[in-house]
Design a protein around this motif. Structure first.
Motif, mmCIF file in Angstrom:
data_model
loop_
_atom_site.group_PDB
_atom_site.id
_atom_site.type_symbol
_atom_site.label_atom_id
_atom_site.label_comp_id
_atom_site.label_asym_id
_atom_site.label_seq_id
_atom_site.Cartn_x
_atom_site.Cartn_y
_atom_site.Cartn_z
ATOM 1 N N LEU A 43 0.826 -1.208 0.000
ATOM 2 C CA LEU A 43 0.000 0.000 0.000
ATOM 3 C C LEU A 43 0.859 1.256 0.000
ATOM 4 N N LEU A 44 2.060 1.146 0.527
ATOM 5 C CA LEU A 44 2.969 2.292 0.597
ATOM 6 C C LEU A 44 3.710 2.536 -0.711
ATOM 7 N N ASP A 45 4.152 1.474 -1.340
ATOM 8 C CA ASP A 45 5.136 1.589 -2.412
ATOM 9 C C ASP A 45 4.901 0.462 -3.424
ATOM 10 N N ARG A 46 4.553 0.822 -4.657
ATOM 11 C CA ARG A 46 4.312 -0.187 -5.709
ATOM 12 C C ARG A 46 5.379 -0.158 -6.799
ATOM 13 N N GLU A 47 6.542 0.311 -6.471
ATOM 14 C CA GLU A 47 7.575 0.461 -7.500
ATOM 15 C C GLU A 47 7.947 -0.867 -8.155
ATOM 16 N N LEU A 48 7.813 -1.973 -7.423
ATOM 17 C CA LEU A 48 8.160 -3.264 -8.003
ATOM 18 C C LEU A 48 7.375 -3.538 -9.278
ATOM 19 N N VAL A 49 6.126 -3.089 -9.319
ATOM 20 C CA VAL A 49 5.295 -3.319 -10.511
ATOM 21 C C VAL A 49 5.923 -2.688 -11.743
ATOM 22 N N ASP A 50 6.602 -1.560 -11.576
ATOM 23 C CA ASP A 50 7.251 -0.890 -12.702
ATOM 24 C C ASP A 50 8.415 -1.710 -13.259
ATOM 25 N N TYR A 51 8.975 -2.585 -12.438
ATOM 26 C CA TYR A 51 10.117 -3.400 -12.855
ATOM 27 C C TYR A 51 9.705 -4.756 -13.422
ATOM 28 N N VAL A 52 8.427 -5.087 -13.338
ATOM 29 C CA VAL A 52 7.956 -6.388 -13.806
ATOM 30 C C VAL A 52 8.306 -6.634 -15.277
ATOM 31 N N PRO A 53 8.039 -5.693 -16.204
ATOM 32 C CA PRO A 53 8.361 -5.962 -17.613
ATOM 33 C C PRO A 53 9.836 -6.291 -17.834
ATOM 34 N N PHE A 54 10.737 -5.590 -17.130
ATOM 35 C CA PHE A 54 12.156 -5.868 -17.300
ATOM 36 C C PHE A 54 12.497 -7.276 -16.837
ATOM 37 N N PHE A 55 12.097 -7.618 -15.606
ATOM 38 C CA PHE A 55 12.437 -8.945 -15.083
ATOM 39 C C PHE A 55 11.823 -10.054 -15.936
ATOM 40 N N LYS A 56 10.609 -9.847 -16.410
ATOM 41 C CA LYS A 56 9.970 -10.845 -17.261
ATOM 42 C C LYS A 56 10.730 -11.017 -18.574
ATOM 43 N N SER A 57 11.221 -9.904 -19.114
ATOM 44 C CA SER A 57 11.949 -9.970 -20.384
ATOM 45 C C SER A 57 13.251 -10.749 -20.252
ATOM 46 N N LYS A 58 13.761 -10.844 -19.029
ATOM 47 C CA LYS A 58 14.998 -11.572 -18.763
ATOM 48 C C LYS A 58 14.739 -12.985 -18.245
ATOM 49 N N GLY A 59 13.477 -13.373 -18.189
ATOM 50 C CA GLY A 59 13.148 -14.703 -17.696
ATOM 51 C C GLY A 59 13.385 -14.868 -16.205
ATOM 52 N N VAL A 60 13.209 -13.797 -15.455
ATOM 53 C CA VAL A 60 13.460 -13.808 -14.011
ATOM 54 C C VAL A 60 12.128 -13.854 -13.262
ATOM 55 N N GLY A 61 11.995 -14.824 -12.367
ATOM 56 C CA GLY A 61 10.810 -14.894 -11.527
ATOM 57 C C GLY A 61 10.848 -13.817 -10.454
ATOM 58 N N ILE A 62 9.682 -13.409 -9.973
ATOM 59 C CA ILE A 62 9.588 -12.305 -9.012
ATOM 60 C C ILE A 62 8.859 -12.770 -7.755
ATOM 61 N N ILE A 63 9.535 -12.627 -6.613
ATOM 62 C CA ILE A 63 8.925 -12.895 -5.315
ATOM 63 C C ILE A 63 8.768 -11.567 -4.588
ATOM 64 N N ASN A 64 7.574 -11.296 -4.130
ATOM 65 C CA ASN A 64 7.300 -10.089 -3.359
ATOM 66 C C ASN A 64 7.127 -10.470 -1.900
ATOM 67 N N SER A 65 7.957 -9.923 -1.054
ATOM 68 C CA SER A 65 7.935 -10.264 0.365
ATOM 69 C C SER A 65 7.560 -9.051 1.209
ATOM 70 N N SER A 66 7.124 -9.304 2.427
ATOM 71 C CA SER A 66 6.778 -8.277 3.406
ATOM 72 C C SER A 66 5.682 -7.350 2.890
ATOM 73 N N LEU A 67 4.502 -7.906 2.737
ATOM 74 C CA LEU A 67 3.363 -7.168 2.196
ATOM 75 C C LEU A 67 2.860 -6.099 3.161
ATOM 76 N N THR A 68 3.233 -6.203 4.432
ATOM 77 C CA THR A 68 2.850 -5.176 5.405
ATOM 78 C C THR A 68 3.995 -4.195 5.665
ATOM 79 N N ALA A 69 4.994 -4.197 4.775
ATOM 80 C CA ALA A 69 6.126 -3.264 4.894
ATOM 81 C C ALA A 69 6.809 -3.395 6.262
ATOM 82 N N MET A 70 7.121 -4.652 6.600
ATOM 83 C CA MET A 70 7.769 -4.961 7.879
ATOM 84 C C MET A 70 6.943 -4.405 9.048
ATOM 85 N N ARG A 71 5.633 -4.716 8.993
ATOM 86 C CA ARG A 71 4.647 -4.429 10.041
ATOM 87 C C ARG A 71 4.262 -2.959 10.154
#
Length: 205
Positions: A43-71
Protein backbone atom coordinates in the motif's frame (compact mmCIF):
# COMPACT_ATOMS: atom_id res chain seq x y z
CA UNK A 1 33.28 -23.31 -14.50
CA UNK A 2 33.74 -23.18 -10.72
CA UNK A 3 32.51 -26.20 -8.77
CA UNK A 4 29.93 -24.08 -6.92
CA UNK A 5 28.30 -23.11 -10.24
CA UNK A 6 28.33 -26.67 -11.58
CA UNK A 7 26.38 -27.82 -8.54
CA UNK A 8 23.88 -24.97 -8.36
CA UNK A 9 20.35 -25.50 -9.62
CA UNK A 10 18.83 -22.04 -9.35
CA UNK A 11 20.24 -18.63 -8.54
CA UNK A 12 18.29 -15.92 -6.73
CA UNK A 13 19.12 -12.38 -5.67
CA UNK A 14 17.47 -10.37 -2.91
CA UNK A 15 17.67 -6.71 -2.01
CA UNK A 16 15.70 -3.58 -1.16
CA UNK A 17 16.86 -1.14 -3.90
CA UNK A 18 15.12 -2.28 -7.08
CA UNK A 19 17.58 -0.42 -9.30
CA UNK A 20 20.36 -2.54 -7.81
CA UNK A 21 18.47 -5.77 -8.48
CA UNK A 22 17.99 -4.69 -12.07
CA UNK A 23 21.65 -3.79 -12.44
CA UNK A 24 22.75 -7.18 -11.12
CA UNK A 25 20.53 -8.94 -13.66
CA UNK A 26 21.82 -6.68 -16.45
CA UNK A 27 25.53 -7.03 -15.69
CA UNK A 28 25.95 -10.66 -14.65
CA UNK A 29 26.87 -13.30 -17.23
CA UNK A 30 25.15 -15.92 -15.05
CA UNK A 31 21.38 -16.31 -15.47
CA UNK A 32 19.44 -15.11 -12.45
CA UNK A 33 16.37 -17.28 -11.98
CA UNK A 34 14.53 -15.23 -9.38
CA UNK A 35 14.65 -11.94 -7.49
CA UNK A 36 13.19 -11.47 -4.03
CA UNK A 37 12.03 -7.93 -3.34
CA UNK A 38 10.61 -6.81 -0.03
CA UNK A 39 8.40 -3.87 0.94
CA UNK A 40 8.27 -2.59 -2.65
CA UNK A 41 4.80 -3.82 -3.64
CA UNK A 42 2.59 -2.63 -0.81
CA UNK A 43 0.00 0.00 0.00
CA UNK A 44 2.97 2.29 0.60
CA UNK A 45 5.14 1.59 -2.41
CA UNK A 46 4.31 -0.19 -5.71
CA UNK A 47 7.57 0.46 -7.50
CA UNK A 48 8.16 -3.26 -8.00
CA UNK A 49 5.29 -3.32 -10.51
CA UNK A 50 7.25 -0.89 -12.70
CA UNK A 51 10.12 -3.40 -12.85
CA UNK A 52 7.96 -6.39 -13.81
CA UNK A 53 8.36 -5.96 -17.61
CA UNK A 54 12.16 -5.87 -17.30
CA UNK A 55 12.44 -8.95 -15.08
CA UNK A 56 9.97 -10.85 -17.26
CA UNK A 57 11.95 -9.97 -20.38
CA UNK A 58 15.00 -11.57 -18.76
CA UNK A 59 13.15 -14.70 -17.70
CA UNK A 60 13.46 -13.81 -14.01
CA UNK A 61 10.81 -14.89 -11.53
CA UNK A 62 9.59 -12.31 -9.01
CA UNK A 63 8.93 -12.89 -5.31
CA UNK A 64 7.30 -10.09 -3.36
CA UNK A 65 7.93 -10.26 0.37
CA UNK A 66 6.78 -8.28 3.41
CA UNK A 67 3.36 -7.17 2.20
CA UNK A 68 2.85 -5.18 5.40
CA UNK A 69 6.13 -3.26 4.89
CA UNK A 70 7.77 -4.96 7.88
CA UNK A 71 4.65 -4.43 10.04
CA UNK A 72 4.24 -0.72 9.27
CA UNK A 73 0.85 -1.62 7.84
CA UNK A 74 -0.37 -3.65 10.79
CA UNK A 75 -1.83 -3.07 14.22
CA UNK A 76 1.22 -4.70 15.82
CA UNK A 77 3.37 -1.84 14.54
CA UNK A 78 6.94 -1.87 13.21
CA UNK A 79 9.94 -3.12 15.18
CA UNK A 80 12.07 -0.50 16.91
CA UNK A 81 14.84 -0.83 14.33
CA UNK A 82 12.55 -0.14 11.35
CA UNK A 83 14.38 2.33 9.05
CA UNK A 84 11.27 4.26 7.93
CA UNK A 85 11.06 7.94 8.78
CA UNK A 86 9.18 9.04 11.89
CA UNK A 87 6.67 10.85 9.66
CA UNK A 88 5.96 7.70 7.67
CA UNK A 89 5.56 5.64 10.85
CA UNK A 90 3.13 8.19 12.25
CA UNK A 91 0.95 8.27 9.13
CA UNK A 92 0.95 4.48 8.95
CA UNK A 93 -0.39 4.38 12.50
CA UNK A 94 -3.11 6.82 11.42
CA UNK A 95 -3.96 4.40 8.61
CA UNK A 96 -4.07 1.52 11.11
CA UNK A 97 -6.52 3.50 13.23
CA UNK A 98 -8.61 4.45 10.20
CA UNK A 99 -9.05 0.79 9.34
CA UNK A 100 -9.64 -0.18 12.98
CA UNK A 101 -12.45 2.37 13.25
CA UNK A 102 -14.16 0.49 10.41
CA UNK A 103 -13.63 -2.85 12.14
CA UNK A 104 -10.87 -3.91 9.77
CA UNK A 105 -7.27 -4.98 10.38
CA UNK A 106 -5.03 -2.94 8.05
CA UNK A 107 -2.69 -5.90 7.53
CA UNK A 108 -5.57 -7.79 5.89
CA UNK A 109 -6.16 -4.94 3.44
CA UNK A 110 -2.44 -4.75 2.77
CA UNK A 111 -2.34 -8.43 1.83
CA UNK A 112 -5.40 -8.18 -0.41
CA UNK A 113 -3.96 -5.13 -2.15
CA UNK A 114 -0.56 -6.66 -2.80
CA UNK A 115 -1.72 -10.07 -4.05
CA UNK A 116 -3.84 -8.26 -6.63
CA UNK A 117 -0.76 -6.66 -8.21
CA UNK A 118 -0.07 -7.80 -11.78
CA UNK A 119 2.99 -9.76 -12.82
CA UNK A 120 4.19 -10.96 -9.42
CA UNK A 121 4.85 -14.71 -9.41
CA UNK A 122 4.89 -15.33 -5.65
CA UNK A 123 3.96 -13.40 -2.54
CA UNK A 124 5.91 -14.37 0.58
CA UNK A 125 4.35 -13.83 3.99
CA UNK A 126 5.48 -14.86 7.45
CA UNK A 127 3.47 -15.86 10.50
CA UNK A 128 4.14 -17.24 13.97
CA UNK A 129 1.23 -19.66 14.42
CA UNK A 130 -1.29 -21.76 12.52
CA UNK A 131 -4.21 -19.47 13.35
CA UNK A 132 -2.51 -16.50 11.71
CA UNK A 133 -1.58 -18.70 8.73
CA UNK A 134 -5.24 -19.64 8.29
CA UNK A 135 -6.27 -15.97 8.44
CA UNK A 136 -3.62 -15.00 5.88
CA UNK A 137 -4.75 -17.76 3.52
CA UNK A 138 -8.39 -16.64 3.71
CA UNK A 139 -7.49 -13.01 3.08
CA UNK A 140 -5.03 -13.75 0.27
CA UNK A 141 -7.49 -15.92 -1.62
CA UNK A 142 -10.41 -13.49 -1.44
CA UNK A 143 -10.31 -10.17 -3.30
CA UNK A 144 -11.58 -7.10 -1.45
CA UNK A 145 -15.29 -6.43 -1.61
CA UNK A 146 -16.74 -3.03 -2.47
CA UNK A 147 -16.50 -1.64 1.07
CA UNK A 148 -12.98 -2.97 1.53
CA UNK A 149 -11.92 -1.47 -1.80
CA UNK A 150 -13.35 1.88 -0.75
CA UNK A 151 -11.37 1.69 2.50
CA UNK A 152 -8.23 0.80 0.57
CA UNK A 153 -8.66 3.95 -1.51
CA UNK A 154 -9.04 6.03 1.65
CA UNK A 155 -5.91 4.47 3.14
CA UNK A 156 -3.97 5.13 -0.06
CA UNK A 157 -5.06 8.77 -0.01
CA UNK A 158 -3.85 9.12 3.57
CA UNK A 159 -0.52 7.40 2.93
CA UNK A 160 0.16 9.56 -0.12
CA UNK A 161 0.31 12.64 2.11
CA UNK A 162 3.87 11.48 2.77
CA UNK A 163 6.03 12.27 -0.25
CA UNK A 164 8.80 9.73 0.39
CA UNK A 165 7.24 6.39 1.31
CA UNK A 166 10.35 4.23 1.24
CA UNK A 167 13.65 4.16 3.11
CA UNK A 168 16.11 3.40 0.33
CA UNK A 169 19.57 4.52 1.40
CA UNK A 170 18.43 5.46 4.91
CA UNK A 171 20.52 2.86 6.71
CA UNK A 172 23.57 3.62 4.60
CA UNK A 173 23.03 7.31 5.30
CA UNK A 174 22.88 6.61 9.04
CA UNK A 175 26.10 4.63 8.79
CA UNK A 176 27.84 7.42 6.92
CA UNK A 177 26.64 10.00 9.42
CA UNK A 178 28.01 7.91 12.25
CA UNK A 179 31.27 7.52 10.36
CA UNK A 180 31.48 11.26 9.77
CA UNK A 181 30.88 11.97 13.44
CA UNK A 182 33.43 9.44 14.58
CA UNK A 183 37.17 9.82 14.78
CA UNK A 184 37.65 8.23 11.37
CA UNK A 185 39.97 10.24 9.10
CA UNK A 186 38.28 12.34 6.38
CA UNK A 187 39.47 10.02 3.60
CA UNK A 188 37.60 7.11 5.23
CA UNK A 189 34.36 9.08 5.13
CA UNK A 190 34.91 10.01 1.48
CA UNK A 191 35.73 6.41 0.58
CA UNK A 192 32.38 5.16 1.87
CA UNK A 193 30.18 8.14 1.05
CA UNK A 194 29.57 7.57 -2.67
CA UNK A 195 26.39 9.37 -3.65
CA UNK A 196 24.85 9.40 -0.18
CA UNK A 197 24.67 12.88 1.41
CA UNK A 198 25.91 13.39 4.94
CA UNK A 199 23.30 14.99 7.13
CA UNK A 200 25.62 16.09 9.92
CA UNK A 201 28.76 18.13 9.91
CA UNK A 202 31.95 16.11 10.20
CA UNK A 203 33.72 16.28 13.55
CA UNK A 204 36.63 18.63 13.84
CA UNK A 205 39.60 18.10 16.11
Amino acid sequence: MPECLRRRKYIGVSGYPLSTLRRVVELTDVHVDVVLSYCRCTLLDRELVDYVPFFKSKGVGIINSSLTAMRLLSSSGPPQWHPASSQLKRVCQEAVQLAKDRGVELASLAVQYSVGSPGIDTHLLGCDNVLVLDQIFKVATNPPDQLQQQLIEEVLTLLRTVRVRHWEGAEIGDYLNALALSNKPPDAVKRYSGNFPLVHEQKTA
